[in-house]
Design an enzyme around this catalytic site. Structure first.
Site, PDB file in Angstrom:
ATOM      1  N   HIS A  36       8.806   6.624  -1.168  1.00  0.00           N
ATOM      2  CA  HIS A  36       8.969   7.213   0.158  1.00  0.00           C
ATOM      3  C   HIS A  36      10.477   7.299   0.440  1.00  0.00           C
ATOM      4  O   HIS A  36      11.243   6.499  -0.092  1.00  0.00           O
ATOM      5  CB  HIS A  36       8.279   6.275   1.159  1.00  0.00           C
ATOM      6  N   ASP A  87       8.061  -2.014  -1.805  1.00  0.00           N
ATOM      7  CA  ASP A  87       7.775  -1.367  -0.526  1.00  0.00           C
ATOM      8  C   ASP A  87       6.277  -1.483  -0.281  1.00  0.00           C
ATOM      9  O   ASP A  87       5.475  -0.803  -0.918  1.00  0.00           O
ATOM     10  CB  ASP A  87       8.217   0.098  -0.609  1.00  0.00           C
ATOM     11  N   GLN A 121       2.303   0.817   2.396  1.00  0.00           N
ATOM     12  CA  GLN A 121       0.933   1.312   2.241  1.00  0.00           C
ATOM     13  C   GLN A 121       0.054   0.316   1.479  1.00  0.00           C
ATOM     14  O   GLN A 121      -1.107   0.618   1.194  1.00  0.00           O
ATOM     15  CB  GLN A 121       0.918   2.660   1.500  1.00  0.00           C
ATOM     16  N   CYS A 143       7.229  12.621   3.698  1.00  0.00           N
ATOM     17  CA  CYS A 143       8.456  11.845   3.498  1.00  0.00           C
ATOM     18  C   CYS A 143       8.573  11.302   2.087  1.00  0.00           C
ATOM     19  O   CYS A 143       9.071  10.181   1.886  1.00  0.00           O
ATOM     20  CB  CYS A 143       8.565  10.702   4.501  1.00  0.00           C
ATOM     21  N   LYS A 190       1.449  -0.014  10.683  1.00  0.00           N
ATOM     22  CA  LYS A 190       0.543   0.491   9.646  1.00  0.00           C
ATOM     23  C   LYS A 190      -0.532  -0.538   9.287  1.00  0.00           C
ATOM     24  O   LYS A 190      -1.404  -0.263   8.473  1.00  0.00           O
ATOM     25  CB  LYS A 190       1.338   0.878   8.392  1.00  0.00           C
TER      26      LYS A 190
HETATM   27  C1  LIG Z   1       5.351   3.925   1.201  1.00  0.00           C
HETATM   28  C2  LIG Z   1       6.061   3.950   2.511  1.00  0.00           C
HETATM   29  N1  LIG Z   1       7.254   3.367   2.627  1.00  0.00           N
HETATM   30  C3  LIG Z   1       7.929   3.317   3.795  1.00  0.00           C
HETATM   31  C4  LIG Z   1       7.421   3.898   4.927  1.00  0.00           C
HETATM   32  C5  LIG Z   1       8.219   3.848   6.183  1.00  0.00           C
HETATM   33  O1  LIG Z   1       7.610   3.052   7.133  1.00  0.00           O
HETATM   34  P1  LIG Z   1       8.162   3.019   8.618  1.00  0.00           P
HETATM   35  O2  LIG Z   1       8.280   4.451   9.042  1.00  0.00           O
HETATM   36  O3  LIG Z   1       7.142   2.283   9.383  1.00  0.00           O
HETATM   37  O4  LIG Z   1       9.494   2.343   8.594  1.00  0.00           O
HETATM   38  C6  LIG Z   1       6.176   4.518   4.862  1.00  0.00           C
HETATM   39  C7  LIG Z   1       5.580   5.125   6.061  1.00  0.00           C
HETATM   40  O5  LIG Z   1       5.412   6.302   6.180  1.00  0.00           O
HETATM   41  C8  LIG Z   1       5.484   4.557   3.630  1.00  0.00           C
HETATM   42  O6  LIG Z   1       4.291   5.155   3.537  1.00  0.00           O
END
Ligand SMILES: Cc1ncc(COP(=O)(O)O)c(C=O)c1O
Ligand SMILES: Cc1ncc(COP(=O)(O)O)c(C=O)c1O
Lengths: 405, 143, 405, 143
Positions: C122, C199, C202, C363, C225
């Site tokens: 992401h 990370d 998810q 993203c 999430k």
């Molecule tokens: C795999 C992954 N990493 C990071 C993020 C970023 O999370 P946040 O927007 O809550 O900081 C997301 C959320 O869309 C994600 O799906």
């Protein structure tokens, strides 16, 4: 007329007893309580509308995003900011100032440069600059205050040099209550072509703040101190800086395109709002500010001034009590010590009487150092406090004196 | 008296106070009566930096037993310290290191030990145990 | 047995109609909905207990601080972390990763160093490293995936060099649903003495995550999430890193003492929690995780697997539909495109049928680039979704096909 | 027809659709029928980067009037674009720059213009106005 009893009904938390005593909350400088409309807004959002903002094709995502952007406009209007794109959501004053220290600092602060900070800054407006200065080999110069807790404009003029790259001033001292003449200070800064950051954490909720009139470059405040939720704050910055400053955090929602070789950023404010923001917090903050406007800013601020004047008069009855902060213009923050009685002890006893105050250095250690003390007892009032509560608090102080003598 | 007996005695003592204010008045008395440290004991090594009040703790080993002395700039904290010292002083490292100090909770002062209070008390208890551990290890080494 | 109808009663937002159609929320990858217990917790805090944490002498401050620290323990337990001091509150995954990129980066990344990231990251796990690399003149190396959306461990071994200073891997791809073998990857990283950041944005809510078993150095996730409030997140980091890394933000509550000459920091996690944190959010997150445990992790995760299997089977009926992400181990994320029909168009029509999905690059643009597409339609399921909802969604897709042909 | 008249006509047209699906089917029709751009018009200059769908917009000045042509990779967006172009094309810069484009709201497509949609439509409208402003300034300069 300002009707405090009516207003108090909006704040559920005030209607309780602590240790069997009516709860008197005088720790508003640390955080404020929330009117029911803010709680209702948060609940409604989570029960009906919650959806991640920006880029959603679906209905709730659009609704939530619109609420989020509407809140930005409410905030802009409160501070007399015409272009709501100059309102960047952050997580609080600390986050806002760190953002500037990093993004402005990365681009504009170099070895040997100077940053001027006042002696009455909160750690949030000291430590980020220290960290930056260490990285960049720059220096902090301290604008001292006098023993009443006031800054002299002449002293600032003497501190500014060709190397001065930024001036950081708190709008209101969180320990002394001093309201600084931020408009005049900004004029001096700009005469020397130095940008200025104002820490509005204790000002936004207590004094009318017209950012376009003040004309400062940066302004930071926290949602939780202005009757909004925790975890949300704002950085106001002039467009020219937002355009020139590199982003602070990287992530989703702040980019136009990403490849591993090259990333292009969105325009401000989005460039500075990486990832999923606290959008519920932002909308809650909008509701809080709207609430404040609805009950009437002038009424609120005047009433708070009266509370302070009354409390100041009353505590002077206490033998051996010394007030810290005697500026001619103050907000409803009252710091003091009673001769021979430790601040923590005072706070403990007041607590048992149902009165919540804060004790210690209040995250502004240089202020305590200035007076050669470890800290103070701080009672900070909000418009939902009453004169009777002040009486109760003063009676508590008499009790404290009795107990420790 | 064992550490447990001393604690039970304090709990008994405090049971007569129904009112917070009485309890705190008593603590203030105890605080005022606590034997002051001599200046050299107010050293940096003995200082336990809390955010809202400061505590100094010193320890001495005599005939296999540890004797503590302590001070604070806040009187109520000092009162609690007086109780703590009364409970643990004069016992062997082994007794102290494993002691369950339940009396603070029982006399309703638990919140004073909240890590959030940053009044140095919790850190002081930790340091008391550290002293006990250290002396215990030392004595085992010798033995 | 897992009783989805009973569980759905805990989620007020699901009981509504959108455009007169029953609301089907399949945008759980973007954010999840909140069980009533989380809303009740937030309301209770604001109505009865709200007070700024740490250092307060008064009752409510103590109560709130204890709740805040208790939530930290709940979170630690959920992830099998023994020492809750390794749980640092942040504002979300993005914030957590930026913290590491800055604080780890400042100390340990130097010119010419390399960071390995997978092709399926992401933007939150790409852009912070790009920004760091630009500052430090370091480089990113990309660990490619295959067309099913899987990483090969051998490829990683070939990428690691003496200059590799960190490996960043997503636990679960937010586009493809791939569950990466993070334990095996960590073993390889550690064999080469390279720290690893996972990370978990998810993963935390969909797969059992035993951080002490995985043994990774850093793990990041977002509260919103995993059924918690917005504006709160977590960084797990091993003590040794927390001790060695410089702080990220400066401010109150993270310092031991401040003078203009010198500042001393508190120990972790407080060193990394500058200013007033989102303490209400943190306690709300604790409630969310407790809720998840109470309904049963095993049941939840198995049910979600069944939903995915069912949906995958069903969408294959749609003529011209291609699924992106065919890893053997996936969570309940289903990305696809229908031949000749734009993702945005698909999403718009589904929305009008009451079905919320997300469209676009989610993203994670490099994933789209890998497949040479602009983006996908993504349906992401949670345990409160039902098989009937999947049917409704698939019927919607049939409708889409009809409309566009 | 004036810009206003054209808009009112569209609103009239859409008033017969009670159902979302019919409305969208009609937009899809319009999208499919929109005259395709020639390849050179699919240029980077003409591209309006939205996050979820992309839009191309080109403009040409003929006898004091602006004629727009446009495209999108999403058909429904294209359908809305078709309506927009129909409304503003063939008018003078002065007419276009001040035009109140109320029809989108009236036919229930407001949400498609939400800045949050990032579908390029809002940016497209901005760019239409920019073209009008630019041509208007130019013609004043000449005149
Ligand atoms: C795999 C992954 N990493 C990071 C993020 C970023 O999370 P946040 O927007 O809550 O900081 C997301 C959320 O869309 C994600 O799906
Ligand atoms: C003057 C001042 N600046 C900054 C801060 C920091 O605000 P926050 O903790 O909400 O980031 C405070 C709050 O204590 C303050 O009083």
């Amino acid at each position: 007329m300002f009707d405090v009893q009516k207003v108090r009904e909006d704040f559920p938390i005030l209607q309780q007893e602590i240790y069997g005593k009516p709860f008197v909350y005088f720790d508003n400088g640390a955080t404020t309580q929330k009117p029911r409309v803010v709680l209702d807004t948060i609940t409604r959002l989570y029960e009906i509308e919650n959806s991640n903002i920006h880029r959603g094709v679906h209905h709730l995502s659009t609704v939530t995003t619109e609420n989020y952007e509407e809140a930005r406009k409410i905030i802009a209007r409160y501070f007399h900011v015409e272009n709501e794109k100059e309102i960047v959501y952050t997580h609080g004053t600390t986050d806002s100032i760190n953002l500037v220290a990093f993004s402005f600092g990365e681009k504009f602060i170099h070895e040997g440069d100077e940053i001027i900070l006042t002696e009455m800054e909160h750690h949030a407006n000291i430590v980020p600059w220290q960290m930056l200065c260490e990285r960049k080999k720059a220096h902090i110069k301290v604008w001292k205050m006098d023993d009443t807790g006031c800054l002299k404009l002449d002293d600032l003029v003497n501190l500014i040099t060709e190397k001065t790259k930024l001036i950081g001033v708190t709008q209101v001292s969180n320990v002394l209550g001093t309201v600084n003449p931020v408009k005049e200070i900004t004029q001096i800064a700009h005469k020397h072509e130095v940008p200025i950051l104002i820490d509005g954490a204790q000002g936004a909720q207590h004094v009318p703040t017209d950012l376009s009139g003040i004309d400062c470059d940066f302004y930071a405040f926290s949602g939780h101190k202005i009757y909004g939720p925790t975890g949300i704050g704002v950085l106001y910055a002039k467009t020219k800086w937002l355009e020139e400053m590199p982003p602070y955090q990287g992530g989703g929602d702040m980019i136009l395109s990403v490849t591993f070789d090259h990333t292009e950023y969105l325009e401000a404010p989005f460039k500075f709002e990486a990832g999923t923001t606290n959008y519920i917090g932002a909308i809650g903050l909008g509701a809080a500010i709207q609430y404040l406007r609805n009950i009437g800013l002038k009424e609120v601020f005047e009433y708070e001034d009266q509370l302070l004047a009354y409390a100041t008069e009353k505590v002077k009855e206490i033998p051996g009590l010394r007030i810290y902060g005697e500026a001619p213009r103050k907000v409803s923050i009252l710091s003091f010590l009673i001769d021979g009685i430790n601040a923590y002890d005072t706070g403990l006893i007041l607590d048992k009487l149902g009165v919540a105050v804060r004790t210690g250095h209040h995250c502004a250690q240089p202020v305590a150092d200035h007076f050669g003390i470890a800290g103070t007892v701080r009672a900070s009032f909000s418009f939902y406090n009453t004169f009777e509560e002040v009486d109760h608090f003063v009676a508590g102080l008499h009790r404290v004196v009795e107990m420790f003598q | 008296m064992t550490i447990q007996e001393k604690q039970d005695e304090i709990i008994e003592e405090f049971s007569i106070y129904e009112d917070w204010m009485d309890k705190y008045s008593y603590l203030i008395e105890l605080g005022k009566e606590l034997k002051p440290l001599n200046p050299s004991q107010h050293s940096k090594e003995n200082l336990i930096e809390g955010c809202v009040s400061r505590v100094w703790l010193d320890a001495e080993m005599k005939e296999g037993k540890i004797f503590f002395s302590a001070d604070s700039d806040a009187i109520i904290t000092k009162g609690i310290i007086a109780l703590l010292i009364k409970v643990v002083s004069g016992h062997t490292p082994a007794e102290i290191k494993d002691a369950d100090l339940y009396f603070i909770d029982k006399i309703g002062l638990r919140e004073n030990l909240s890590p959030t209070r940053a009044n140095g008390l919790l850190a002081m208890i930790k340091r008391i145990r550290l002293y006990a551990l250290a002396y215990d290890a030392k004595s085992k080494q010798r033995g």
